[in-house]
Design a protein around this motif. Structure first.
Motif, PDB file in Angstrom:
ATOM      1  N   VAL A  71      21.742  59.688  70.806  1.00  0.00           N
ATOM      2  CA  VAL A  71      21.364  61.058  70.454  1.00  0.00           C
ATOM      3  C   VAL A  71      19.879  61.106  70.105  1.00  0.00           C
ATOM      4  N   GLY A  72      19.235  62.228  70.432  1.00  0.00           N
ATOM      5  CA  GLY A  72      17.815  62.386  70.145  1.00  0.00           C
ATOM      6  C   GLY A  72      17.537  63.078  68.831  1.00  0.00           C
ATOM      7  N   MET A  73      18.556  63.328  68.046  1.00  0.00           N
ATOM      8  CA  MET A  73      18.390  64.017  66.767  1.00  0.00           C
ATOM      9  C   MET A  73      18.272  63.002  65.628  1.00  0.00           C
ATOM     10  N   PRO A  74      17.310  63.192  64.726  1.00  0.00           N
ATOM     11  CA  PRO A  74      17.223  62.286  63.565  1.00  0.00           C
ATOM     12  C   PRO A  74      18.333  62.578  62.571  1.00  0.00           C
ATOM     13  N   ASN A  75      18.587  61.660  61.688  1.00  0.00           N
ATOM     14  CA  ASN A  75      19.585  61.859  60.641  1.00  0.00           C
ATOM     15  C   ASN A  75      18.951  62.619  59.480  1.00  0.00           C
ATOM     16  N   VAL A  76      19.119  63.923  59.476  1.00  0.00           N
ATOM     17  CA  VAL A  76      18.464  64.753  58.461  1.00  0.00           C
ATOM     18  C   VAL A  76      19.126  64.622  57.088  1.00  0.00           C
ATOM     19  N   PHE A  77      20.294  64.003  57.040  1.00  0.00           N
ATOM     20  CA  PHE A  77      21.015  63.869  55.777  1.00  0.00           C
ATOM     21  C   PHE A  77      20.891  62.479  55.155  1.00  0.00           C
ATOM     22  N   TRP A  78      19.969  61.662  55.636  1.00  0.00           N
ATOM     23  CA  TRP A  78      19.936  60.270  55.188  1.00  0.00           C
ATOM     24  C   TRP A  78      19.668  60.153  53.686  1.00  0.00           C
ATOM     25  N   GLU A  79      18.880  61.075  53.130  1.00  0.00           N
ATOM     26  CA  GLU A  79      18.606  61.007  51.697  1.00  0.00           C
ATOM     27  C   GLU A  79      19.856  61.317  50.877  1.00  0.00           C
ATOM     28  N   LEU A  80      20.702  62.190  51.398  1.00  0.00           N
ATOM     29  CA  LEU A  80      21.923  62.565  50.684  1.00  0.00           C
ATOM     30  C   LEU A  80      23.034  61.545  50.906  1.00  0.00           C
ATOM     31  N   GLN A  81      23.237  61.165  52.155  1.00  0.00           N
ATOM     32  CA  GLN A  81      24.321  60.241  52.493  1.00  0.00           C
ATOM     33  C   GLN A  81      23.964  58.790  52.218  1.00  0.00           C
ATOM     34  N   GLY A  82      22.697  58.473  52.385  1.00  0.00           N
ATOM     35  CA  GLY A  82      22.273  57.084  52.366  1.00  0.00           C
ATOM     36  C   GLY A  82      22.171  56.565  53.781  1.00  0.00           C
ATOM     37  N   LEU A  83      21.836  55.298  53.935  1.00  0.00           N
ATOM     38  CA  LEU A  83      21.717  54.681  55.252  1.00  0.00           C
ATOM     39  C   LEU A  83      22.989  53.905  55.578  1.00  0.00           C
ATOM     40  N   GLN A  84      23.430  54.022  56.812  1.00  0.00           N
ATOM     41  CA  GLN A  84      24.649  53.345  57.251  1.00  0.00           C
ATOM     42  C   GLN A  84      24.329  52.290  58.301  1.00  0.00           C
ATOM     43  N   LYS A  85      25.135  51.255  58.312  1.00  0.00           N
ATOM     44  CA  LYS A  85      25.023  50.236  59.350  1.00  0.00           C
ATOM     45  C   LYS A  85      26.393  50.034  59.978  1.00  0.00           C
ATOM     46  N   PRO A  86      26.427  49.698  61.256  1.00  0.00           N
ATOM     47  CA  PRO A  86      27.712  49.537  61.943  1.00  0.00           C
ATOM     48  C   PRO A  86      28.303  48.148  61.734  1.00  0.00           C
ATOM     49  N   VAL A  87      29.614  48.097  61.714  1.00  0.00           N
ATOM     50  CA  VAL A  87      30.350  46.829  61.727  1.00  0.00           C
ATOM     51  C   VAL A  87      31.047  46.750  63.076  1.00  0.00           C
ATOM     52  N   PHE A  88      30.737  45.706  63.845  1.00  0.00           N
ATOM     53  CA  PHE A  88      31.241  45.588  65.214  1.00  0.00           C
ATOM     54  C   PHE A  88      32.472  44.676  65.278  1.00  0.00           C
ATOM     55  N   HIS A  89      33.267  44.879  66.322  1.00  0.00           N
ATOM     56  CA  HIS A  89      34.345  43.957  66.656  1.00  0.00           C
ATOM     57  C   HIS A  89      34.429  43.853  68.177  1.00  0.00           C
ATOM     58  N   LEU A  90      35.013  42.781  68.632  1.00  0.00           N
ATOM     59  CA  LEU A  90      35.085  42.520  70.066  1.00  0.00           C
ATOM     60  C   LEU A  90      36.343  43.142  70.674  1.00  0.00           C
ATOM     61  N   VAL A  91      36.169  43.861  71.762  1.00  0.00           N
ATOM     62  CA  VAL A  91      37.278  44.442  72.521  1.00  0.00           C
ATOM     63  C   VAL A  91      37.040  44.107  73.985  1.00  0.00           C
ATOM     64  N   ASP A  92      37.907  43.260  74.534  1.00  0.00           N
ATOM     65  CA  ASP A  92      37.772  42.810  75.930  1.00  0.00           C
ATOM     66  C   ASP A  92      36.395  42.198  76.187  1.00  0.00           C
ATOM     67  N   GLY A  93      35.913  41.448  75.194  1.00  0.00           N
ATOM     68  CA  GLY A  93      34.636  40.759  75.348  1.00  0.00           C
ATOM     69  C   GLY A  93      33.415  41.615  75.110  1.00  0.00           C
ATOM     70  N   GLN A  94      33.620  42.897  74.737  1.00  0.00           N
ATOM     71  CA  GLN A  94      32.499  43.800  74.491  1.00  0.00           C
ATOM     72  C   GLN A  94      32.500  44.241  73.029  1.00  0.00           C
ATOM     73  N   GLN A  95      31.301  44.389  72.479  1.00  0.00           N
ATOM     74  CA  GLN A  95      31.175  44.827  71.090  1.00  0.00           C
ATOM     75  C   GLN A  95      31.389  46.330  70.978  1.00  0.00           C
ATOM     76  N   GLN A  96      32.236  46.717  70.054  1.00  0.00           N
ATOM     77  CA  GLN A  96      32.455  48.120  69.747  1.00  0.00           C
ATOM     78  C   GLN A  96      32.375  48.319  68.245  1.00  0.00           C
ATOM     79  N   ILE A  97      31.986  49.523  67.849  1.00  0.00           N
ATOM     80  CA  ILE A  97      31.846  49.813  66.424  1.00  0.00           C
ATOM     81  C   ILE A  97      33.217  50.013  65.813  1.00  0.00           C
ATOM     82  N   GLU A  98      33.512  49.239  64.799  1.00  0.00           N
ATOM     83  CA  GLU A  98      34.786  49.354  64.092  1.00  0.00           C
ATOM     84  C   GLU A  98      34.701  50.369  62.968  1.00  0.00           C
ATOM     85  N   LYS A  99      33.585  50.358  62.233  1.00  0.00           N
ATOM     86  CA  LYS A  99      33.380  51.285  61.129  1.00  0.00           C
ATOM     87  C   LYS A  99      31.921  51.280  60.732  1.00  0.00           C
TER      88      LYS A  99
END
Length: 240
Positions: free
Chosen positions: A146-174
């Motif tokens: 997406v080309g939109m910035p996270n305008v709520f980062w100050e309110l929500q905080g910063l998030q990082k993805p936790v990945f898991h493997l599905v059929d040998g490919q990384q997907q975001i779990e949470k």
């Protein structure tokens, strides 16, 4: 012209291919009859979204009427400074600046609640995470690249993805909070839900009135069907 159409089709296909995302959509709690939620959502939109996006089919006067509040309260608590009660919700950002900063003019959001749905909007607004490979440093679990910035980062905080493997490919779990924001998670969820509630309302301000009248229309058809059936029996009794 052909090039433009091709680009649009490619963008649409790319987005549709990612529409389901790696994660399931979260459920929004939408209540168009909740005036307080709509007021808070309208204020959040004006504060955080109106700088880039418009809701050009909505006027402050209509909001006052539908929310059941005084015009002065709308101008004081919701509208931007200097607005009149008859103004529409137009962004101050011009097309030239928008294309310079983002590459494209941010869309009007008058019908986004109807085209995308409440759950998609709710999940999208909560789905931003850090991605240093992107120009704005963020990505999204619902709308990839997406080309939109996270305008709520100050309110929500910063998030990082936790990945898991599905059929040998990384997907975001949470997504997990890597840097807390000003709001707690329940408070931020409520804020986003109020904003989504407002956007859904903006897509169809007449929704409650339509539903109210719909009951009478269905009742009319029920009575008319009974009358029509009895007339049919009366007209055809000699033939039968």
């Amino acid at each position: 012209m052909k090039r433009l159409i091709t680009l649009i089709l490619l963008a649409s296909l790319s987005f549709c291919g990612y529409a389901s995302g790696d994660m399931e959509l979260q459920e929004a709690d939408i209540d168009p009859s909740n005036s307080e939620s709509l007021q808070r959502g309208a204020k959040h939109f004006v504060t955080y979204c109106l700088g880039c996006h418009s809701v050009k089919h909505m006027r402050y006067q209509r909001m006052a009427q539908d929310f059941g509040i005084d015009d002065k309260k709308v101008l004081k608590d919701i509208a931007i400074q200097g607005a009149t009660i008859y103004d529409q919700l137009h962004t101050a950002m011009n097309k030239h600046d928008a294309e310079k900063w983002f590459g494209v003019q941010p869309p009007d959001l008058s019908l986004i609640g109807r085209s995308r749905g409440a759950d998609w909007l709710y999940s999208y607004l909560k789905g931003f995470y850090n991605d240093k490979t992107k120009p704005l440093g963020t990505n999204n679990t619902v709308f990839k690249d997406v080309g939109m910035p996270n305008v709520f980062w100050e309110l929500q905080g910063l998030q990082k993805p936790v990945f898991h493997l599905v059929d040998g490919q990384q997907q975001i779990e949470k997504l997990v909070i890597s840097e807390p924001g000003k709001l707690s998670e329940p408070a931020f969820d409520l804020m986003v839900n109020d904003l989504v509630n407002f956007l859904v309302y903006a897509g169809e301000p007449i929704q409650l009135e339509r539903q109210r009248l719909g009951k009478y229309v269905l009742f009319f058809f029920l009575i008319f069907s009974v009358i029509a059936y009895k007339l049919k029996k009366e007209y055809w009794k000699d033939i039968d």
